[in-house]
Design a protein around this motif. Structure first.
Motif, PDB file in Angstrom:
ATOM      1  N   PRO A   9      23.503  54.616  55.750  1.00  0.00           N
ATOM      2  CA  PRO A   9      23.056  53.189  55.522  1.00  0.00           C
ATOM      3  C   PRO A   9      23.476  51.982  56.384  1.00  0.00           C
ATOM      4  O   PRO A   9      24.720  52.539  56.988  1.00  0.00           O
ATOM      5  CB  PRO A   9      23.733  53.174  54.180  1.00  0.00           C
ATOM      6  N   PRO A  10      23.177  50.987  56.487  1.00  0.00           N
ATOM      7  CA  PRO A  10      23.825  50.099  57.423  1.00  0.00           C
ATOM      8  C   PRO A  10      25.174  49.579  56.937  1.00  0.00           C
ATOM      9  O   PRO A  10      25.270  49.830  55.798  1.00  0.00           O
ATOM     10  CB  PRO A  10      22.898  48.900  57.244  1.00  0.00           C
ATOM     11  N   ILE A  11      26.195  49.301  57.687  1.00  0.00           N
ATOM     12  CA  ILE A  11      27.537  48.936  57.353  1.00  0.00           C
ATOM     13  C   ILE A  11      27.217  47.458  56.815  1.00  0.00           C
ATOM     14  O   ILE A  11      26.781  46.372  57.231  1.00  0.00           O
ATOM     15  CB  ILE A  11      28.163  48.744  58.737  1.00  0.00           C
ATOM     16  N   PRO A  12      27.780  47.137  55.764  1.00  0.00           N
ATOM     17  CA  PRO A  12      27.555  45.815  55.035  1.00  0.00           C
ATOM     18  C   PRO A  12      28.460  44.792  55.629  1.00  0.00           C
ATOM     19  O   PRO A  12      29.435  45.062  56.085  1.00  0.00           O
ATOM     20  CB  PRO A  12      28.017  45.964  53.586  1.00  0.00           C
ATOM     21  N   GLY A  13      27.986  43.631  55.787  1.00  0.00           N
ATOM     22  CA  GLY A  13      28.885  42.303  56.183  1.00  0.00           C
ATOM     23  C   GLY A  13      30.166  42.215  55.274  1.00  0.00           C
ATOM     24  O   GLY A  13      30.027  42.492  54.083  1.00  0.00           O
ATOM     25  N   LEU A  14      31.231  41.940  55.847  1.00  0.00           N
ATOM     26  CA  LEU A  14      32.440  41.720  55.203  1.00  0.00           C
ATOM     27  C   LEU A  14      32.769  40.160  55.192  1.00  0.00           C
ATOM     28  O   LEU A  14      32.453  39.304  55.923  1.00  0.00           O
ATOM     29  CB  LEU A  14      33.476  42.308  55.844  1.00  0.00           C
ATOM     30  N   GLN A  15      33.149  39.716  54.040  1.00  0.00           N
ATOM     31  CA  GLN A  15      33.328  38.231  53.848  1.00  0.00           C
ATOM     32  C   GLN A  15      34.864  38.335  53.282  1.00  0.00           C
ATOM     33  O   GLN A  15      35.137  38.996  52.277  1.00  0.00           O
ATOM     34  CB  GLN A  15      32.427  37.519  52.710  1.00  0.00           C
ATOM     35  N   PRO A  16      35.682  37.241  53.834  1.00  0.00           N
ATOM     36  CA  PRO A  16      37.043  36.836  53.251  1.00  0.00           C
ATOM     37  C   PRO A  16      37.003  36.594  51.772  1.00  0.00           C
ATOM     38  O   PRO A  16      35.941  35.719  51.162  1.00  0.00           O
ATOM     39  CB  PRO A  16      37.630  35.899  54.035  1.00  0.00           C
ATOM     40  N   VAL A  17      37.821  37.333  51.084  1.00  0.00           N
ATOM     41  CA  VAL A  17      37.779  36.938  49.801  1.00  0.00           C
ATOM     42  C   VAL A  17      38.929  35.845  49.278  1.00  0.00           C
ATOM     43  O   VAL A  17      38.748  34.879  48.616  1.00  0.00           O
ATOM     44  CB  VAL A  17      38.231  38.193  48.932  1.00  0.00           C
ATOM     45  N   MET A  18      39.933  35.840  50.011  1.00  0.00           N
ATOM     46  CA  MET A  18      41.195  35.082  49.969  1.00  0.00           C
ATOM     47  C   MET A  18      42.042  35.119  51.091  1.00  0.00           C
ATOM     48  O   MET A  18      42.183  35.914  51.881  1.00  0.00           O
ATOM     49  CB  MET A  18      41.841  35.089  48.498  1.00  0.00           C
ATOM     50  N   SER A  19      42.778  33.730  51.214  1.00  0.00           N
ATOM     51  CA  SER A  19      44.217  33.840  52.039  1.00  0.00           C
ATOM     52  C   SER A  19      45.373  33.899  51.094  1.00  0.00           C
ATOM     53  O   SER A  19      45.235  33.076  50.203  1.00  0.00           O
ATOM     54  CB  SER A  19      44.021  32.622  52.816  1.00  0.00           C
ATOM     55  N   ILE A  20      46.342  34.537  51.579  1.00  0.00           N
ATOM     56  CA  ILE A  20      47.651  34.755  50.965  1.00  0.00           C
ATOM     57  C   ILE A  20      48.795  33.860  51.802  1.00  0.00           C
ATOM     58  O   ILE A  20      48.890  34.562  52.974  1.00  0.00           O
ATOM     59  CB  ILE A  20      47.963  35.951  50.556  1.00  0.00           C
ATOM     60  N   ASN A  21      49.492  33.211  51.228  1.00  0.00           N
ATOM     61  CA  ASN A  21      50.666  32.889  51.718  1.00  0.00           C
ATOM     62  C   ASN A  21      51.982  33.251  50.927  1.00  0.00           C
ATOM     63  O   ASN A  21      52.133  32.794  49.883  1.00  0.00           O
ATOM     64  CB  ASN A  21      50.787  31.157  51.938  1.00  0.00           C
ATOM     65  N   ALA A  22      52.923  34.207  51.379  1.00  0.00           N
ATOM     66  CA  ALA A  22      53.750  34.907  50.903  1.00  0.00           C
ATOM     67  C   ALA A  22      55.127  34.302  51.256  1.00  0.00           C
ATOM     68  O   ALA A  22      55.371  34.137  52.582  1.00  0.00           O
ATOM     69  CB  ALA A  22      53.485  36.473  50.945  1.00  0.00           C
ATOM     70  N   LEU A  23      56.098  34.122  50.443  1.00  0.00           N
ATOM     71  CA  LEU A  23      57.471  33.914  50.641  1.00  0.00           C
ATOM     72  C   LEU A  23      58.195  35.192  50.778  1.00  0.00           C
ATOM     73  O   LEU A  23      58.026  35.948  49.867  1.00  0.00           O
ATOM     74  CB  LEU A  23      58.040  33.079  49.521  1.00  0.00           C
ATOM     75  N   LEU A  24      58.622  35.500  51.783  1.00  0.00           N
ATOM     76  CA  LEU A  24      59.398  36.710  51.893  1.00  0.00           C
ATOM     77  C   LEU A  24      60.951  36.605  51.910  1.00  0.00           C
ATOM     78  O   LEU A  24      61.594  35.659  52.380  1.00  0.00           O
ATOM     79  CB  LEU A  24      59.214  37.321  53.375  1.00  0.00           C
ATOM     80  N   ALA A  25      61.673  37.460  51.260  1.00  0.00           N
ATOM     81  CA  ALA A  25      63.179  37.426  51.192  1.00  0.00           C
ATOM     82  C   ALA A  25      63.757  38.169  52.590  1.00  0.00           C
ATOM     83  O   ALA A  25      62.641  38.477  53.443  1.00  0.00           O
ATOM     84  CB  ALA A  25      63.698  38.401  50.068  1.00  0.00           C
ATOM     85  N   ASP A  26      65.120  37.908  52.714  1.00  0.00           N
ATOM     86  CA  ASP A  26      65.441  38.750  53.893  1.00  0.00           C
ATOM     87  C   ASP A  26      65.241  39.973  53.773  1.00  0.00           C
ATOM     88  O   ASP A  26      64.991  40.708  53.072  1.00  0.00           O
ATOM     89  CB  ASP A  26      67.000  38.414  53.729  1.00  0.00           C
ATOM     90  N   GLY A  27      65.300  40.780  54.882  1.00  0.00           N
ATOM     91  CA  GLY A  27      64.902  42.081  55.204  1.00  0.00           C
ATOM     92  C   GLY A  27      65.804  43.085  54.908  1.00  0.00           C
ATOM     93  O   GLY A  27      67.059  42.695  54.789  1.00  0.00           O
TER      94      GLY A  27
END
Length: 65
Positions: A9-27
């Motif tokens: 079957p044809p490959i469906p088009g993809l649409q963005p669902v959301m953007s995430i801005n994450a705060l990260l702790a020190d590694g």
């Protein structure tokens, strides 16, 4: 004509669902492993937005450590 053409079957088009801005702790250095040198960066907060949703990244108490 390639024998594979038309057999899938044809490959469906993809649409963005959301953007995430994450705060990260020190590694947290884990050191060398099979895939290379590993460092984890825990997510400690942030927010996300999309065409039909928005919210805040919240931690559940006790999920880490």
């Amino acid at each position: 004509m390639n024998e594979c053409q038309g057999s899938y079957p044809p490959i469906p088009g993809l649409q963005p669902v959301m953007s995430i801005n994450a705060l990260l702790a020190d590694g947290e250095t884990l050191g060398h492993c099979v895939e290379g040198y590993r460092v984890n960066y825990p997510i400690i907060g942030g927010h996300f937005t999309g065409p039909q949703l928005k919210g805040t990244v919240q931690l559940f108490l006790g999920w880490q450590h």
